[in-house]
Design a protein around this motif. Structure first.
Motif, PDB file in Angstrom:
ATOM      1  N   LEU A  87      96.403  91.188  19.480  1.00  0.00           N
ATOM      2  CA  LEU A  87      96.349  91.963  20.714  1.00  0.00           C
ATOM      3  C   LEU A  87      95.925  91.089  21.892  1.00  0.00           C
ATOM      4  O   LEU A  87      95.190  90.120  21.712  1.00  0.00           O
ATOM      5  CB  LEU A  87      95.352  93.109  20.555  1.00  0.00           C
ATOM      6  CG  LEU A  87      95.574  94.061  19.385  1.00  0.00           C
ATOM      7  CD1 LEU A  87      94.414  95.015  19.242  1.00  0.00           C
ATOM      8  CD2 LEU A  87      96.874  94.826  19.562  1.00  0.00           C
TER       9      LEU A  87
ATOM     10  N   SER B 220     100.705  93.919  22.288  1.00  0.00           N
ATOM     11  CA  SER B 220     100.578  93.822  20.839  1.00  0.00           C
ATOM     12  C   SER B 220     101.609  92.859  20.298  1.00  0.00           C
ATOM     13  O   SER B 220     102.712  92.743  20.837  1.00  0.00           O
ATOM     14  CB  SER B 220     100.789  95.193  20.189  1.00  0.00           C
ATOM     15  OG  SER B 220      99.793  96.103  20.570  1.00  0.00           O
TER      16      SER B 220
ATOM     17  N   ARG C  68      97.724  96.461  27.513  1.00  0.00           N
ATOM     18  CA  ARG C  68      97.398  95.851  26.233  1.00  0.00           C
ATOM     19  C   ARG C  68      98.687  95.467  25.534  1.00  0.00           C
ATOM     20  O   ARG C  68      99.526  96.329  25.251  1.00  0.00           O
ATOM     21  CB  ARG C  68      96.581  96.785  25.352  1.00  0.00           C
ATOM     22  CG  ARG C  68      96.078  96.082  24.089  1.00  0.00           C
ATOM     23  CD  ARG C  68      95.167  96.952  23.271  1.00  0.00           C
ATOM     24  NE  ARG C  68      95.889  97.984  22.552  1.00  0.00           N
ATOM     25  CZ  ARG C  68      95.356  98.727  21.597  1.00  0.00           C
ATOM     26  NH1 ARG C  68      94.084  98.541  21.251  1.00  0.00           N
ATOM     27  NH2 ARG C  68      96.067  99.655  21.007  1.00  0.00           N
TER      28      ARG C  68
ATOM     29  N   ASN D 265      92.926  93.091  31.731  1.00  0.00           N
ATOM     30  CA  ASN D 265      92.289  93.945  32.728  1.00  0.00           C
ATOM     31  C   ASN D 265      92.370  93.320  34.109  1.00  0.00           C
ATOM     32  O   ASN D 265      92.555  92.098  34.247  1.00  0.00           O
ATOM     33  CB  ASN D 265      90.823  94.183  32.358  1.00  0.00           C
ATOM     34  CG  ASN D 265      90.654  94.905  31.038  1.00  0.00           C
ATOM     35  OD1 ASN D 265      91.479  95.732  30.652  1.00  0.00           O
ATOM     36  ND2 ASN D 265      89.575  94.600  30.333  1.00  0.00           N
TER      37      ASN D 265
ATOM     38  N   GLN E 226      94.316  92.201  25.477  1.00  0.00           N
ATOM     39  CA  GLN E 226      93.881  93.187  26.451  1.00  0.00           C
ATOM     40  C   GLN E 226      93.800  92.509  27.806  1.00  0.00           C
ATOM     41  O   GLN E 226      93.073  91.530  27.970  1.00  0.00           O
ATOM     42  CB  GLN E 226      92.518  93.760  26.060  1.00  0.00           C
ATOM     43  CG  GLN E 226      91.953  94.756  27.042  1.00  0.00           C
ATOM     44  CD  GLN E 226      92.758  96.039  27.111  1.00  0.00           C
ATOM     45  OE1 GLN E 226      93.192  96.563  26.090  1.00  0.00           O
ATOM     46  NE2 GLN E 226      92.974  96.548  28.323  1.00  0.00           N
TER      47      GLN E 226
ATOM     48  N   SER F 115      95.371  97.819  33.987  1.00  0.00           N
ATOM     49  CA  SER F 115      95.224  97.159  32.698  1.00  0.00           C
ATOM     50  C   SER F 115      96.453  97.387  31.835  1.00  0.00           C
ATOM     51  O   SER F 115      97.159  98.387  31.992  1.00  0.00           O
ATOM     52  CB  SER F 115      93.991  97.694  31.961  1.00  0.00           C
ATOM     53  OG  SER F 115      92.806  97.429  32.678  1.00  0.00           O
TER      54      SER F 115
END
Length: 124
Positions: free
Chosen positions: A80, A21, A19, A84, A82, A17
Motif C-alpha cells: 500500500l 494498492s 491510497r 496525504n 497512503q 488523500s
C-alpha cells in the motif's frame, strides 16, 4: 514469476488523500522488498518509497517524506501507499515494484518485477 497490479489512482484536488494498492500474485512464497516509483511524460522514473523484504526498513523520497506512507498486508500479498496532502507536483503514473529478498533500494534497477502503473492526477 510475480505479477503486480496497481489500483487506487484517480483525479483529486490538492490537499486530498489517496491510497494506492499493489496486489501481488504468482510466486509469492518468498519475501519481497516492495517499492513505489512514479513517472511523468518526458522524465525518468522517480523513486517514491520503498520497504525492505523484512518490513523493518522504509525509505522515502524527500519530496514525499511526512506525507506518504508505504506499508504491506502480507496476509493478502498487498503493498500500500497512503498519500496525504497531495500536491499538483505529485501528478504522475505510479508504479509498484518488487524484488525478492531485496533491501528496499531507491534505484529502479534493483527491482525485478513491475506493475503496469496507475494514474494519479492532482488538480490545484
Amino acid at each position: 514469476q510475480v505479477q503486480l497490479v496497481e489500483s487506487g489512482g484517480g483525479l483529486v484536488q490538492a490537499g486530498d488523500s489517496l491510497r494506492l494498492s499493489c496486489a501481488a500474485s504468482g510466486r509469492t512464497d518468498s519475501a519481497y522488498a516492495m517499492a513505489w516509483f512514479r513517472q511523468v511524460p518526458g522524465k525518468e522514473r522517480e523513486f517514491v518509497a520503498a520497504m525492505n523484504w523484512g518490513g523493518g526498513s522504509r525509505r522515502y523520497a524527500d519530496s514525499v517524506q511526512g506525507r506518504f506512507t508505504i506499508s504491506r498486508n502480507s496476509g493478502i500479498n498487498t503493498a500500500l501507499l497512503q498519500m496525504n496532502n497531495l500536491k499538483p507536483e505529485d501528478t504522475a503514473v505510479y508504479f509498484c515494484a518488487a524484488d525478492r529478498l531485496g533491501p528496499g533500494s531507491t534505484d529502479a534497477v534493483g527491482y525485478e518485477y513491475w506493475g503496469q502503473g496507475t494514474q494519479v492526477t492532482v488538480s490545484s
